[in-house]
Scaffold this active site. Sequence first.
Site, PDB file in Angstrom:
ATOM      1  N   THR A 152      35.628  77.233 -23.051  1.00  0.00           N
ATOM      2  CA  THR A 152      36.928  76.730 -22.589  1.00  0.00           C
ATOM      3  C   THR A 152      37.576  75.826 -23.635  1.00  0.00           C
ATOM      4  OG1 THR A 152      36.042  76.780 -20.348  1.00  0.00           O
ATOM      5  CG2 THR A 152      38.053  75.503 -20.678  1.00  0.00           C
ATOM      6  N   VAL A 153      36.875  74.775 -24.034  1.00  0.00           N
ATOM      7  CA  VAL A 153      37.485  73.802 -24.952  1.00  0.00           C
ATOM      8  C   VAL A 153      37.582  74.388 -26.366  1.00  0.00           C
ATOM      9  CG1 VAL A 153      37.357  71.461 -25.891  1.00  0.00           C
ATOM     10  CG2 VAL A 153      36.557  71.895 -23.567  1.00  0.00           C
ATOM     11  N   GLY A 208      39.327  63.415 -21.075  1.00  0.00           N
ATOM     12  CA  GLY A 208      39.934  64.673 -21.529  1.00  0.00           C
ATOM     13  C   GLY A 208      41.065  64.432 -22.510  1.00  0.00           C
ATOM     14  N   ILE A 230      43.449  62.264 -22.410  1.00  0.00           N
ATOM     15  CA  ILE A 230      44.012  60.905 -22.479  1.00  0.00           C
ATOM     16  C   ILE A 230      43.517  60.209 -23.739  1.00  0.00           C
ATOM     17  CG2 ILE A 230      44.187  58.659 -21.333  1.00  0.00           C
ATOM     18  CD1 ILE A 230      43.456  60.036 -18.705  1.00  0.00           C
ATOM     19  N   GLY A 255      39.003  76.045  -8.570  1.00  0.00           N
ATOM     20  CA  GLY A 255      38.442  75.984  -9.925  1.00  0.00           C
ATOM     21  C   GLY A 255      38.291  74.571 -10.461  1.00  0.00           C
ATOM     22  N   GLU A 314      32.672  72.791  -9.875  1.00  0.00           N
ATOM     23  CA  GLU A 314      31.744  73.875 -10.187  1.00  0.00           C
ATOM     24  C   GLU A 314      30.980  74.275  -8.926  1.00  0.00           C
ATOM     25  OE1 GLU A 314      29.423  72.898 -13.600  1.00  0.00           O
ATOM     26  OE2 GLU A 314      31.186  72.142 -14.655  1.00  0.00           O
ATOM     27  N   ASP A 316      28.865  62.405 -13.882  1.00  0.00           N
ATOM     28  CA  ASP A 316      29.852  62.652 -14.948  1.00  0.00           C
ATOM     29  C   ASP A 316      30.664  61.379 -15.259  1.00  0.00           C
ATOM     30  OD1 ASP A 316      31.718  64.624 -16.555  1.00  0.00           O
ATOM     31  OD2 ASP A 316      33.016  63.523 -15.185  1.00  0.00           O
ATOM     32  N   LYS A 357      30.786  58.720 -18.695  1.00  0.00           N
ATOM     33  CA  LYS A 357      32.028  58.309 -19.378  1.00  0.00           C
ATOM     34  C   LYS A 357      32.165  56.792 -19.416  1.00  0.00           C
ATOM     35  CE  LYS A 357      34.320  62.609 -18.160  1.00  0.00           C
ATOM     36  NZ  LYS A 357      35.104  63.253 -17.085  1.00  0.00           N
ATOM     37  N   GLY A 362      40.447  70.025 -18.618  1.00  0.00           N
ATOM     38  CA  GLY A 362      41.285  71.213 -18.804  1.00  0.00           C
ATOM     39  C   GLY A 362      41.266  71.644 -20.253  1.00  0.00           C
TER      40      GLY A 362
END
Length: 402
Positions: free
Chosen positions: A11-12, A129, A131, A182, A185, A196, A200, A299
Site C-alpha cells: 500500500t505505502v 500517517g 501529518i 476497510g 483489519e 498501534d 506511536k 492511507g
Amino acid sequence: MTEIAIIGFGTVGSGIAEVIDENQAEIRRELPEGIHVKYILDIRDFPGSPYADRVVHDIDVILNDPEISVICETMGGKEPAFTFSKRALEKGISVCTSNKELVDALGGTLAVIAREHNCSYLFEASVGGGIPILRPLRSSFAQEFITSVIGILNGTTNYILTKMETEDLDFEEALRQAQDNGYAERNPEADIEGYDPCRKIAILASLVTGMNVKYQQVPCEGISKIDKKDLQYARAIGRAVKLLGVCRHDRATNQILVRTAPYMVPKGHPLYSVEDVFNAIMVHGNMVGDLMFYGSGAGKLPTASAVVSDVVECIQNAGKNIDIGLRNQPAVMGDAMAEKVSFFVRVPAEQADKAKTYFGSEIQPVSIGVESEFAFTTPEITEGDFAARIKEFDGAKSIRLL
Ligand SMILES: NC(=O)c1ccc[n+]([C@@H]2O[C@H](COP(=O)([O-])OP(=O)(O)OC[C@H]3O[C@@H](n4cnc5c(N)ncnc54)[C@H](OP(=O)(O)O)[C@@H]3O)[C@@H](O)[C@H]2O)c1
C-alpha cells in the site's frame, strides 16, 4: 535525477511511486534534478504494472548500486526490514520508513548507525500517517521544552468511537462497519487493544526526550471494553470518549509519564471534535503553548507523501546526517502510579454508599437514568491510590478524565 529504491511495494510503497510520478514537478521546486525510482524490491512480481521492469528480489542489487542514495523501507515488521535498513545505512544510503514497529523497537540503533555513516534514518510516516509531526518537533520546537504531547493516533478506533457516538451503535457493530469499510483489519487487535497508538506515543515520547521509550514500557488500554453507556455518561458531563496517547515530560526531573488509554475529553478541548478516521496531535511547548496538528493518520497517499517528504530532506542533506535528536539510551520513566488524574467510575447501585466512603464526599454523581448502577467522577487522585480503592468494588468500570 537522484536515484532511489522502494523496498516493500504494498500500500505505502506503491503510493510512494505514485506520489513521485504524479508530483514530480512539485518535487522539482525543492530538488531541481528530480527523483527517480530505480528499483522496487518485493517478494512478488507486478506484471502489467508500469513499474514491473524495476522489480528486483535481491537486496544486494540495490545496495551494490552506487547510484542509489535513498531507500524507502515500507515492508513493515522487524525482519528483514532491520537488516536491510542497517546494511543500507552502513553503506551511507539514507533510509526513510513508515514502519512504526521497527522504529519503536530499533529506531535508536538505526539512528546511531546513520549518524556514524553520515546518512539519515527518518520516519515521519510512522506516526500520524500524512501529518507532519516529527519534523516540526525537531525543527520548529528547537527552542522549546515540550511538556506534553497528547494525540488521537489511531484512525480505526477513532472511527469506531465516532460511529458509536453518532449512530448509537454497540462496539461490535461499529467495529464491523469499520471492517466493512476497510478501516479495520480482519484481526483488529493491534488497533482496538491500543497497541498501534501505544507504539506511536512511544516514538513521540522518544523524540521529545531524545531517549528510547519502548512501547512495552507504556501502560496500554484499548477501547474493546467501552460500551454505549460510557459514551452516554460522557455526553451527560459534556465530554466525549477518545483513545489517547499521552506523554508528559517533567522539566525538573527529566522524567516522562507515557500512557495509552481511553479518556473522556471535555467539550472545548481541541481533541473533542476530532472525528472519524482523522488523527490529531496536541503539543504543548513551555513558551509557545498549545499547538495542534490534524489530518489523515493513515492511507496510501497521505502516508506515502510523508515518506517522500523525508526522501526530499535526505537528498537535500546528502552526505550529512540529519540529527533527529534520538540517542540510543533508555528513557527515565516516571512512576506511572504517582500520576494524578480524575476518573469517571461506574459501580453497581448497591455499592453507592461504599463508593462515597471510599472516594469521599467530593465525588460528583453522574446520571443517565440507569437505576442499576451508580456513576460518578472523582477529584484528582494518584493512579496508585485509585487502583487500591477500585479493586475493592465488584463489577466496577472506570475511564480517565482529560
Ligand atoms: N497502510 C497505511 O496506511 C500505513 C500507514 C502508516 C504506516 N504504515 C506502515 O507502513 C508499513 C507498510 O504498510 P503497508 O500497509 O504498505 O503494508 P503492505 O501493503 O502489506 O506492504 C508491504 C509490502 O512489503 C512486501 N514484503 C514483505 N516482506 C518482504 C520481504 N521480505 N522482501 C520483499 N518484500 C516484502 C509485501 O509483500 P507481500 O504482500 O507479498 O507479503 C508487501 O508488498 C507497515 O509498517 C505499516 O505499519 C502503513
